[in-house]
Design a protein around this motif. Structure first.
Motif, mmCIF file in Angstrom:
data_model
loop_
_atom_site.group_PDB
_atom_site.id
_atom_site.type_symbol
_atom_site.label_atom_id
_atom_site.label_comp_id
_atom_site.label_asym_id
_atom_site.label_seq_id
_atom_site.Cartn_x
_atom_site.Cartn_y
_atom_site.Cartn_z
ATOM 1 N N LEU A 176 32.921 37.571 41.551
ATOM 2 C CA LEU A 176 31.995 36.501 41.483
ATOM 3 C C LEU A 176 31.995 35.990 40.142
ATOM 4 N N ILE A 177 31.383 36.810 39.540
ATOM 5 C CA ILE A 177 31.297 36.456 37.777
ATOM 6 C C ILE A 177 32.629 35.937 37.568
ATOM 7 N N HIS A 178 33.665 36.667 37.727
ATOM 8 C CA HIS A 178 34.976 36.120 37.241
ATOM 9 C C HIS A 178 35.411 34.694 37.455
ATOM 10 N N GLY A 209 36.831 34.255 31.862
ATOM 11 C CA GLY A 209 36.925 34.963 30.731
ATOM 12 C C GLY A 209 36.208 36.228 30.754
ATOM 13 N N LEU A 210 35.295 36.269 31.787
ATOM 14 C CA LEU A 210 34.648 37.722 32.048
ATOM 15 C C LEU A 210 34.969 38.564 33.204
ATOM 16 N N CYS A 211 34.879 39.868 33.093
ATOM 17 C CA CYS A 211 34.978 40.621 34.112
ATOM 18 C C CYS A 211 36.540 40.252 34.537
ATOM 19 N N LYS A 212 37.466 40.292 33.699
ATOM 20 C CA LYS A 212 38.963 40.001 34.007
ATOM 21 C C LYS A 212 39.677 41.330 34.845
#
Length: 70
Positions: free
Chosen positions: A42-44, A49-52
């Motif tokens: 969900l964050i990705h 660019g996060l939690c790739k």
């Protein structure tokens, strides 16, 4: 012990050589890891660019653990 109770609570844990409570603990840990993977995905989705690789790394690790348990 009724047949339904045995089918729902005893048969499967026994088939993987665990007690109900051992199986409960393993399943709960898997559930937590899958929750972290879902949150990472969900964050990705929101910030690419996060939690790739976080979610895929968790899923791969869980798959390896599941294979070792067979």
């Amino acid at each position: 012990m009724t047949q339904t109770f045995r089918r729902l609570f005893i048969d499967h844990p026994s088939s993987v050589e665990e007690s109900y409570f051992q199986h409960f603990g393993v399943a709960l840990r898997f559930s937590g890891a899958l929750g972290r993977a879902a949150l990472s995905a969900l964050i990705h989705a929101v910030v690419p660019g996060l939690c790739k690789r976080t979610a895929s790394d968790i899923v791969l690790e869980l798959a390896e653990q599941m294979q070792r348990r067979r």
